[in-house]
Design a protein around this motif. Structure first.
Motif, PDB file in Angstrom:
ATOM      1  N   HIS A 235       3.098  -2.923   5.388  1.00  0.00           N
ATOM      2  CA  HIS A 235       2.455  -4.225   5.197  1.00  0.00           C
ATOM      3  C   HIS A 235       3.306  -5.295   5.901  1.00  0.00           C
ATOM      4  O   HIS A 235       4.425  -5.552   5.488  1.00  0.00           O
ATOM      5  CB  HIS A 235       2.335  -4.526   3.700  1.00  0.00           C
ATOM      6  N   PRO A 237       3.267  -9.111   6.749  1.00  0.00           N
ATOM      7  CA  PRO A 237       2.769 -10.489   6.719  1.00  0.00           C
ATOM      8  C   PRO A 237       3.110 -11.241   8.011  1.00  0.00           C
ATOM      9  O   PRO A 237       3.891 -10.747   8.834  1.00  0.00           O
ATOM     10  CB  PRO A 237       3.503 -11.099   5.516  1.00  0.00           C
ATOM     11  N   ASP A 439      -1.955  -6.213   7.689  1.00  0.00           N
ATOM     12  CA  ASP A 439      -1.811  -7.179   6.602  1.00  0.00           C
ATOM     13  C   ASP A 439      -3.175  -7.424   5.976  1.00  0.00           C
ATOM     14  O   ASP A 439      -4.018  -8.105   6.550  1.00  0.00           O
ATOM     15  CB  ASP A 439      -1.236  -8.499   7.139  1.00  0.00           C
ATOM     16  N   LYS A 441      -4.012  -9.360   3.828  1.00  0.00           N
ATOM     17  CA  LYS A 441      -4.196 -10.757   3.461  1.00  0.00           C
ATOM     18  C   LYS A 441      -4.605 -11.618   4.654  1.00  0.00           C
ATOM     19  O   LYS A 441      -4.673 -12.838   4.548  1.00  0.00           O
ATOM     20  CB  LYS A 441      -2.908 -11.311   2.842  1.00  0.00           C
ATOM     21  N   ASN A 482      -2.729  -5.780  -5.010  1.00  0.00           N
ATOM     22  CA  ASN A 482      -1.319  -6.045  -5.274  1.00  0.00           C
ATOM     23  C   ASN A 482      -0.979  -6.012  -6.760  1.00  0.00           C
ATOM     24  O   ASN A 482       0.099  -6.363  -7.157  1.00  0.00           O
ATOM     25  CB  ASN A 482      -0.903  -7.386  -4.676  1.00  0.00           C
ATOM     26  N   MET A 553       6.469  -3.345   2.194  1.00  0.00           N
ATOM     27  CA  MET A 553       6.161  -4.656   2.759  1.00  0.00           C
ATOM     28  C   MET A 553       7.390  -5.264   3.411  1.00  0.00           C
ATOM     29  O   MET A 553       8.505  -5.193   2.885  1.00  0.00           O
ATOM     30  CB  MET A 553       5.648  -5.587   1.652  1.00  0.00           C
ATOM     31  N   THR A 555       9.517  -8.426   4.379  1.00  0.00           N
ATOM     32  CA  THR A 555       9.652  -9.638   3.548  1.00  0.00           C
ATOM     33  C   THR A 555      10.382 -10.799   4.214  1.00  0.00           C
ATOM     34  O   THR A 555      10.497 -11.860   3.608  1.00  0.00           O
ATOM     35  CB  THR A 555      10.376  -9.292   2.236  1.00  0.00           C
ATOM     36  N   SER A 569       3.331 -17.855   1.101  1.00  0.00           N
ATOM     37  CA  SER A 569       4.189 -16.885   0.419  1.00  0.00           C
ATOM     38  C   SER A 569       3.877 -16.839  -1.073  1.00  0.00           C
ATOM     39  O   SER A 569       3.775 -15.754  -1.671  1.00  0.00           O
ATOM     40  CB  SER A 569       5.661 -17.250   0.624  1.00  0.00           C
ATOM     41  N   TYR A 573       1.436 -13.619  -1.040  1.00  0.00           N
ATOM     42  CA  TYR A 573       2.437 -12.548  -0.950  1.00  0.00           C
ATOM     43  C   TYR A 573       3.389 -12.527  -2.139  1.00  0.00           C
ATOM     44  O   TYR A 573       4.513 -12.033  -2.041  1.00  0.00           O
ATOM     45  CB  TYR A 573       3.217 -12.685   0.362  1.00  0.00           C
TER      46      TYR A 573
END
Length: 768
Positions: A235, A237, A439, A441, A482, A553, A555, A569, A573
């Protein structure tokens, strides 16, 4: 729910999607004349044949250009043609006419395309159309002096996706083992369908990384990918170095190390040509190893950025095959083929087109030459691919004839959260292990049929799971991806070996090897999810099915100022994103090209990471373009504010190429383009959210458009769309919108408006 039911549902959704695309194309072509089609980017008119050749796969390559005899400007007008798009070559009619005999296209009895010509290469001044040698009408075709190219619905992709799903269904219906004891389906396929639990190899406690600049979350993701036996999800972001991490994984898998005792063969796929080319360029830029040969890389298909990176052209299968030792044998046949084809099209010496028996005899010769060329070419292609340790292609292209019977150890799919699950299955059959990166999202795959039964104002995919319910369970929505499932959750979906729908721990599944003691505590099985739409990707489905232990993920983000990254964030996330010190405080004023006239201006304009122009109370209402509520929207007053802010930034030295303007509506894009293009040139990027995914700019201006008494927000309800828009900015984010309208769209929008009020430099429009 059985795996067969899951596949049947996908096949049904794919059929609806195919019909939606064909229907949209037919509607456009039935209502639009040639000039309007060209304005929409769906046609190129007034073209002439520059040359005819023979390419890889024995395809006839027709190179078209705008002849100077008919055009003052020979560069092609703006269009939407990309390599791989289906096309039709027709006579250049001034007004629409019935289907001409001189049109290269073919349909089956159902009206669906069979062996359509495709755009092979596209440049500023020319487009090359590749025609399959099996095309039934090609022998009777005479290219007109002036022709046009039309963009058509791409049925080949649907054919390959449906073929992959039907192949999958055949494997599910077969016994686990053959009569000789050979597995009928791979362990990977069983894991992806919930017929077996994922397993994990020996834990990697320490390893030597090729790239020492990797942060801890990236290193963890690399080790996780190596430990996973069947499937691993990465994952990434915005700005967290997903591609950077994938390159390290590729280097580890293709090298012999204590962690990886055998150098593996990889198939790298992506949802788009750009994602594949991005990885290709990174691989080509790797330093030469201290010992041993360079990584042998082959790109199938035509890179979208060949001009930007000459090495990409050298990495293509076509170029490598042409430069191989056996290429001369194929080249002789192709030269003879091209000569005959040029004569048949009237482009040969004397430009006299043969007729009657002479023409028939020449086409018979063409067919014989093609058979010979195909036979020789297959050997050349096989030799090149067998010698390649890494092969790159789009997911769709991996189903082409070049990779037929090719096997790989690992398939990596980048942008997996932008790809339909069905298209991911095409390369999966060729490997034993799968690594997905993306991702969930950010923007999901584009699904046309979704708009057919869910209105845009009602549809709000803040999570792909929000619109999904199983038809076999109690009808309640599934949890968000999530959310870690708890052992006492009584509303989990039923699945194979789990008729009650309760959570199944990994250690309790017969024959399953758990992820390890720590991971096993959160690893569970919830059963297959029956999707309502194609927007549910394989990446998201696996996370729903197996829980958070299926992924790692990244980060640490290396793009945004801390203040710009703060809201994404927190809301998208789980506040897990941290900002690398190198970008945490960077601002526009620190760019070497800016001009600071006064400290006050520098702080007010160049020293502010987030600015919000609130138009509430100004009656800057939106305007609808089109004849129905489904038309696009624009907002002239917001466009004026955007224009002024761009002028302010440029006056202080910010280059137009460092600025992007993003808006959810195409009508607003057109309006802003008409206002700004003549002043700031093409370097100033103006577009919708979709075109900016995966991109970044020093300064980003978002025009929200929506302002009305009904407090309707439409597209703005899509949390992922806004997440993409606001995470493109590196040093400066400017938002222009009506808070009194936008805040009523959803809780997410309300929270965002509250955050802007508290953290941005709020400037109320209409006060100057």
């Amino acid at each position: 729910m059985s795996a067969s039911l899951f596949i049947d549902k996908h096949l049904d959704l794919l059929s609806k999607e195919r019909d939606a695309e064909i229907g949209r194309t037919s509607l456009i072509f039935s209502k639009c004349g040639p000039k309007l089609l060209e304005q929409k980017g769906l046609a190129l008119n007034g073209l002439g044949v520059a040359s005819i050749g023979v390419g890889l796969g024995n395809k006839t390559l027709i190179e078209l250009e705008r002849p100077s005899a008919y055009h003052t400007v020979t560069t092609l007008p703006p269009h939407t043609f990309r390599p791989g798009d289906l096309a039709s070559i027709e006579e250049n009619h001034v007004v629409p006419t019935r289907q001409s005999r001189k049109s290269i296209k073919s349909t089956d009895a159902s009206g669906r395309d069979k062996t359509m010509p495709t755009a092979s290469q596209v440049s500023d001044s020319r487009i090359v159309i590749a025609v399959d040698p099996s095309h039934s009408d090609l022998s009777d075709f005479e290219l007109p002096e002036r022709c046009r190219v039309l963009k058509l619905a791409n049925s080949i992709t649907y054919d390959r996706m449906e073929g992959a799903l039907r192949q999958l269904k055949g494997l599910i219906g077969s016994p686990t083992l053959s009569e000789t004891g050979v597995p009928m389906r791979s362990r990977l396929i069983e894991v992806l369908l919930g017929l077996a639990m994922p397993s994990r190899g020996p834990t990697v406690h320490s390893m030597t990384f090729f790239d020492n600049s990797l942060n801890d979350s990236q290193k963890t993701a690399v080790m996780f990918a190596l430990e996973s036996v069947e499937v691993a999800c990465i994952h990434g972001p915005p700005g967290t170095g997903k591609t950077h991490t994938l390159i390290e994984i590729i280097r580890q898998l293709t090298s012999i190390t204590p962690v990886n005792p055998t150098a593996l063969r990889l198939l790298i796929c992506g949802a788009s040509n750009l994602s594949v080319d991005n990885i290709l360029e990174r691989l080509l830029a790797l330093p030469a190893p201290s010992h041993g040969p360079r990584l042998r890389v082959t790109r199938i298909g035509h890179p979208a950025r060949v001009i930007a990176h000459e090495g990409a052209l050298n990495a293509t299968l076509e170029t490598q095959a042409d430069r191989s030792d056996q290429a001369a044998l194929v080249r002789d046949v192709k030269v003879e083929l091209e000569t005959i084809l040029n004569v048949l099209s009237g482009k040969g010496k004397g430009a006299k087109t043969p007729r009657g028996l002479e023409r028939k005899k020449m086409w018979e010769e063409v067919r014989e030459l093609r058979k010979e060329s195909r036979r020789r070419e297959r050997g050349v292609v096989s030799t090149v691919l067998q010698g390649s340790q890494v092969v790159l292609s789009t997911c769709h292209s991996s189903g082409g004839h070049q990779l037929h019977n090719q096997e790989f150890d690992v398939v990596i799919i980048d942008e997996a959260t932008q790809a339909l699950e069905a298209v991911c299955w095409i390369p999966i059959f060729k490997a034993k292990k799968l690594i997905l990166a993306g991702d969930p999202k950010q923007l999901p795959p584009t699904v046309l049929s979704l708009r057919g039964h869910v209105s845009l104002d009602q549809y709000s995919p803040a999570s792909n799971v929000d619109v999904l319910t199983s038809t076999l369970g109690n009808g309640d929505p599934l949890p968000r991806p999530n959310e870690a499932p708890g052992a006492d959750d009584s509303e989990n979906e039923p699945g194979p070996g789990n008729p009650s729908g309760s959570v199944i721990e990994a250690d309790n599944v017969p024959g399953a090897r758990a992820f390890g003691s720590e991971a096993a505590q959160s690893f569970c099985y919830r059963g297959l999810t029956l999707p309502r739409t194609l927007e549910l990707t394989m990446f998201e489905r696996l996370e729903i099915m197996y829980g958070p232990a299926i992924k790692k993920m990244l980060t640490v983000q290396y793009r945004m100022h801390t203040k710009i990254a703060e809201f994404p964030s927190k809301t998208m996330y789980g506040s897990m994103l941290t900002t690398h010190p190198s970008v945490a405080t960077h601002l526009l004023r620190q760019l070497p090209n800016v001009v600071v006239s006064s400290e006050e201006d520098a702080q007010e304009i160049l020293g502010t990471p987030v600015v919000f122009f609130d138009t509430a109370g100004c009656e800057y209402f939106e305007r609808l373009e089109g004849d129905s509520d489904e038309g696009s929207r624009c907002n002239e007053n917001e466009a004026t504010i955007v224009k002024q802010w761009v002028a302010t930034l440029v006056a202080m030295g910010v280059n137009p190429s460092q600025i992007a303007i993003i808006t959810p509506y195409q009508a607003q894009v057109s309006l802003l383009t008409s206002l700004l293009r003549s002043t700031h040139g093409p370097e100033l990027e103006i577009g919708t959210v979709d075109g900016m995914q995966g991109r970044e700019k020093e300064a980003v201006i978002i025009s929200l458009v929506r302002s009305n008494d009904k407090r309707e927000v439409g597209f703005l309800k899509e949390e992922r769309r806004l997440n993409v828009a606001m995470t493109r900015a590196r040093r400066h984010l400017c938002v222009v919108g009506d808070s009194s309208t936008v805040q009523h769209g959803s809780k997410y929008l309300k929270d965002w408006l509250i955050w802007l009020e508290e953290n941005a430099d709020v400037r109320y429009a209409g006060l100057d």
